[in-house]
Design a protein around this motif. Sequence first.
Motif, PDB file in Angstrom:
ATOM      1  N   ALA A 156      -0.784   6.181 -12.214  1.00 36.83           N
ATOM      2  CA  ALA A 156      -1.574   5.085 -11.642  1.00 36.83           C
ATOM      3  C   ALA A 156      -0.915   4.564 -10.367  1.00 36.83           C
ATOM      4  O   ALA A 156       0.308   4.400 -10.297  1.00 36.83           O
ATOM      5  CB  ALA A 156      -1.722   3.955 -12.657  1.00 36.83           C
ATOM      6  N   ALA A 157      -1.716   4.304  -9.356  1.00 35.31           N
ATOM      7  CA  ALA A 157      -1.202   3.801  -8.082  1.00 35.31           C
ATOM      8  C   ALA A 157      -1.000   2.289  -8.161  1.00 35.31           C
ATOM      9  O   ALA A 157      -1.913   1.562  -8.559  1.00 35.31           O
ATOM     10  CB  ALA A 157      -2.169   4.136  -6.949  1.00 35.31           C
ATOM     11  N   ASP A 175       0.823  -1.213   0.000  1.00 39.29           N
ATOM     12  CA  ASP A 175       0.000   0.000   0.000  1.00 39.29           C
ATOM     13  C   ASP A 175       0.855   1.261   0.000  1.00 39.29           C
ATOM     14  O   ASP A 175       0.380   2.336  -0.366  1.00 39.29           O
ATOM     15  CB  ASP A 175      -0.935   0.006   1.214  1.00 39.29           C
ATOM     16  N   GLY A 194       0.617  -5.165  -7.889  1.00 33.19           N
ATOM     17  CA  GLY A 194       0.207  -5.316  -6.496  1.00 33.19           C
ATOM     18  C   GLY A 194       0.442  -6.709  -5.956  1.00 33.19           C
ATOM     19  O   GLY A 194       0.917  -6.886  -4.828  1.00 33.19           O
ATOM     20  N   GLY A 249      -4.601  -1.980 -13.983  1.00 30.87           N
ATOM     21  CA  GLY A 249      -5.356  -0.804 -13.578  1.00 30.87           C
ATOM     22  C   GLY A 249      -6.006  -0.117 -14.765  1.00 30.87           C
ATOM     23  O   GLY A 249      -5.961  -0.596 -15.905  1.00 30.87           O
ATOM     24  N   ARG A 294      -1.044   0.049  -5.938  1.00 26.52           N
ATOM     25  CA  ARG A 294      -1.960  -0.731  -5.087  1.00 26.52           C
ATOM     26  C   ARG A 294      -3.335  -0.905  -5.718  1.00 26.52           C
ATOM     27  O   ARG A 294      -4.111  -1.760  -5.280  1.00 26.52           O
ATOM     28  CB  ARG A 294      -2.110  -0.032  -3.727  1.00 26.52           C
ATOM     29  N   ASP A 295      -3.655  -0.112  -6.738  1.00 27.45           N
ATOM     30  CA  ASP A 295      -4.971  -0.199  -7.376  1.00 27.45           C
ATOM     31  C   ASP A 295      -5.013  -1.200  -8.525  1.00 27.45           C
ATOM     32  O   ASP A 295      -6.015  -1.271  -9.230  1.00 27.45           O
ATOM     33  CB  ASP A 295      -5.385   1.181  -7.890  1.00 27.45           C
ATOM     34  N   SER A 296      -3.947  -1.936  -8.739  1.00 25.63           N
ATOM     35  CA  SER A 296      -3.911  -2.884  -9.841  1.00 25.63           C
ATOM     36  C   SER A 296      -3.490  -4.259  -9.342  1.00 25.63           C
ATOM     37  O   SER A 296      -2.780  -4.389  -8.354  1.00 25.63           O
ATOM     38  CB  SER A 296      -2.941  -2.407 -10.932  1.00 25.63           C
TER      39      SER A 296
END
Length: 390
Positions: free
Chosen positions: A292-293, A268, A301, A322, A295-297
């Motif tokens: 793009a983060a 995270d 991740g 993502g 943790r959102d994919s």
Amino acid sequence: MSENLTGLRREITALGERVAALVSTHAMYPDDARGTAEAALAELEYAERLLGEADDLLGRAQSEQPGPRRPGDDGDRILLRAMFAELSVPVVLLDHDGHIRRINNAGAAQLGSAPGYLTGKPFAHFVDLRRRATMRSWLASVLRGDGPASLESRLAQRGWAEDVHLTLTRLELPTEAQPLVLVAMSPPMSGSEEEGPAPLEPEVEDQVVVLAARRLDVLTRMTRLLLRSAGPGGRGEPLALADAAELLADSYADWVIVDVCDLPTGPDAARRAAVAGPPDAPEELTREVAAAAPRDSGIPGDVLGGGQSLLFPLIEDEGVLGHAASGAPLLAALGAGSLLSVPLRGSRGVRGALTLIRRSNRGSFRLADLGLIEEIGEHIGLALPPRPSA
């Protein structure tokens, strides 16, 4: 029944001869591709009618024999299956969920695999990411009974991409609870609007010696880069990561993403440290990937959380990297064909993830590629400076 089967077989033989003539004409006169494609489409429509007649014959054979099956019934069924398999036009029969129920030899050759391997696979997985949504929408429309559909699409599988024209037709069989869809494949009606980079040359890409030399060269260049950044006068971590991504994007992939965990608090806390793409990539697309983060994919991740490498020679889920601000999957926007992601493993565990993407018209990543990038990922992880305490 036997007379109808004989006539059907004669028509299929004649169709095969005409299709072979069209293929020969297209090879000799490529400038007349549009006229040849229109004729091929007409032949495809006729092939669909022949298949419908074959299905009617099979249905009557089943309904007219409520008692014990006569020996001739099995022969008729075998004959119809043989005619479908040897039909010169590439055709695929899809079930209500879009999975391949049956495919003939020409269709299997078009998709680049054996019929037994392809049966049961979702047909959408063999369509280029940028064309999947369109194909799925038309497939749903045909299944609803809105009529046949005809569309331009692109097939992509394991190192090649090919534009095709797809014709989708709904079939209702007495033996099936749900309707099926027959997909006929033909040359595109017009030239491709999106050519993309040229595919790798298969005669070179398949040479083991050349591949081994290429991998050794990448590893050597990466080692020199990391040694320079770590020595006196080195340019520091951010520049080293950016340079490493640029090196891999230039010599081994189309897109390279580096994600780093600066604090020991898990995936995270990861940040996108570097993104490198092909020279022709729009700057806006590069910025979207960089913003793009992690943790959102699903990727990277999963690599950051589990510390295990992931290899996708064929991308089935376009959402694993993502989505862009518009909601479109990033992998579709990148034209991705294959992907691998490895952990950046330092002396105290996973420090980040290194993700490489090749576009659909390049050779897919293989296990040998995964082994090389895992080694490079470990080198980068060891070269990262110690992270501060939480």
